[in-house]
Design a protein around this motif. Structure first.
Motif, short mmCIF file in Angstrom:
data_model
loop_
_atom_site.label_atom_id
_atom_site.label_comp_id
_atom_site.label_asym_id
_atom_site.label_seq_id
_atom_site.Cartn_x
_atom_site.Cartn_y
_atom_site.Cartn_z
N ARG A 15 -12.71 -37.36 -10.56
CA ARG A 15 -12.74 -35.90 -10.49
C ARG A 15 -13.62 -35.40 -11.63
NH1 ARG A 15 -7.20 -32.98 -10.14
NH2 ARG A 15 -7.59 -33.48 -7.98
N CYS A 16 -14.53 -34.49 -11.31
CA CYS A 16 -15.38 -33.84 -12.31
C CYS A 16 -15.02 -32.37 -12.35
CB CYS A 16 -16.86 -34.00 -11.96
SG CYS A 16 -17.43 -35.68 -11.86
N GLU A 17 -14.76 -31.87 -13.53
CA GLU A 17 -14.42 -30.45 -13.71
C GLU A 17 -15.66 -29.70 -14.16
OE1 GLU A 17 -11.53 -29.14 -12.91
OE2 GLU A 17 -10.47 -31.03 -12.59
N GLY A 18 -15.87 -28.53 -13.57
CA GLY A 18 -17.00 -27.70 -13.97
C GLY A 18 -18.29 -28.11 -13.29
N GLU A 19 -19.36 -27.62 -13.83
CA GLU A 19 -20.68 -27.89 -13.26
C GLU A 19 -21.41 -28.94 -14.09
OE1 GLU A 19 -21.77 -26.72 -10.28
OE2 GLU A 19 -19.71 -25.98 -10.20
N PRO A 20 -22.32 -29.68 -13.48
CA PRO A 20 -23.04 -30.70 -14.24
C PRO A 20 -23.99 -30.10 -15.27
CG PRO A 20 -23.88 -30.54 -11.99
CD PRO A 20 -22.70 -29.63 -12.08
N LEU A 21 -24.27 -30.89 -16.29
CA LEU A 21 -25.25 -30.49 -17.31
C LEU A 21 -26.65 -30.47 -16.72
CD1 LEU A 21 -23.82 -32.76 -20.15
CD2 LEU A 21 -23.42 -30.31 -19.82
N ASN A 22 -26.92 -31.41 -15.84
CA ASN A 22 -28.18 -31.45 -15.10
C ASN A 22 -28.00 -32.41 -13.92
OD1 ASN A 22 -29.16 -34.21 -15.89
ND2 ASN A 22 -29.25 -33.27 -17.92
N VAL A 23 -28.94 -32.32 -12.99
CA VAL A 23 -28.95 -33.19 -11.81
C VAL A 23 -30.37 -33.71 -11.67
CG1 VAL A 23 -28.46 -33.39 -9.34
CG2 VAL A 23 -27.15 -31.77 -10.74
N ARG A 24 -30.55 -35.02 -11.85
CA ARG A 24 -31.89 -35.58 -11.86
C ARG A 24 -31.95 -36.89 -11.08
NH1 ARG A 24 -32.51 -34.38 -18.23
NH2 ARG A 24 -32.88 -32.15 -18.03
N ILE A 25 -33.16 -37.27 -10.73
CA ILE A 25 -33.43 -38.55 -10.10
C ILE A 25 -34.20 -39.39 -11.11
CG2 ILE A 25 -34.60 -39.75 -8.22
CD1 ILE A 25 -34.31 -37.12 -6.60
N CYS A 26 -33.63 -40.54 -11.48
CA CYS A 26 -34.26 -41.40 -12.47
C CYS A 26 -34.93 -42.58 -11.77
CB CYS A 26 -33.23 -41.91 -13.48
SG CYS A 26 -34.00 -42.90 -14.79
N HIS A 27 -36.18 -42.82 -12.14
CA HIS A 27 -36.96 -43.90 -11.56
C HIS A 27 -37.19 -45.05 -12.55
CE1 HIS A 27 -38.16 -41.56 -7.96
NE2 HIS A 27 -38.04 -40.53 -8.78
N CYS A 28 -36.46 -45.09 -13.66
CA CYS A 28 -36.69 -46.14 -14.65
C CYS A 28 -36.28 -47.51 -14.11
CB CYS A 28 -35.98 -45.83 -15.98
SG CYS A 28 -34.22 -46.26 -16.03
N ARG A 29 -36.84 -48.53 -14.68
CA ARG A 29 -36.59 -49.90 -14.21
C ARG A 29 -35.12 -50.29 -14.35
NH1 ARG A 29 -37.05 -53.10 -10.44
NH2 ARG A 29 -37.55 -55.25 -10.86
N ASN A 30 -34.46 -49.87 -15.45
CA ASN A 30 -33.04 -50.17 -15.61
C ASN A 30 -32.21 -49.57 -14.47
OD1 ASN A 30 -33.22 -51.78 -17.85
ND2 ASN A 30 -32.46 -50.26 -19.28
N CYS A 31 -32.48 -48.32 -14.12
CA CYS A 31 -31.73 -47.69 -13.03
C CYS A 31 -32.03 -48.37 -11.70
CB CYS A 31 -32.04 -46.20 -12.95
SG CYS A 31 -31.18 -45.23 -14.21
#
Length: 130
Positions: A15-31
């Motif tokens: 469960r997440c309360e509130g709104e996200p700090l940001n919403v992004r798509i990460c293309h880094c090699r680790n991800c």
């Protein structure tokens, strides 16, 4: 606002309360490697806003980030900052998978060549400049 989700088998719920700090798509090699996909679409929440039930496991994928997944089915759920400040929640693991729309692409310098970014979102070669 409360947003809920979980893993494929249902053993882990969050469960997440509130709104996200940001919403992004990460293309880094680790991800790419951690998610087993071309990118990681995630909503970043303060770790204090995230509550989890069920057994998870962690893998330290870098000095700063732990990858958190279900011990039963292996669903990759979160990328948790090791300093306890924030956690990225995989967008597809929310019950409402359309609850959040990404606002930017990060680490496009490492994106896979065949991925075409034509959605009009800002693109950053590394992380978002401060």
């Amino acid at each position: 606002m409360t947003h809920e989700g979980g893993c494929l088998c249902g053993a882990v719920r969050f469960r997440c309360e509130g709104e996200p700090l940001n919403v992004r798509i990460c293309h880094c090699r680790n991800c790419q490697k951690a998610m087993g996909s071309p990118f990681y679409a995630r909503a970043l929440f303060a770790q204090g806003a995230l509550s989890v039930t069920g057994e998870t496991a962690r893998y330290a994928s870098s000095e700063a980030i732990d990858r958190v997944f279900c011990k039963v089915c292996g669903t990759r759920l979160f990328s948790a900052r090791r300093n306890g400040t924030a956690a990225g929640v995989a967008l597809a693991t929310f019950d409402d998978r359309n609850a959040f729309a990404p606002t930017a692409h990060i680490w496009v310098s490492e994106k896979m060549d065949w991925v075409k970014l034509d959605d009009g979102l800002p693109q950053y070669q590394a992380t978002v400049p401060q």
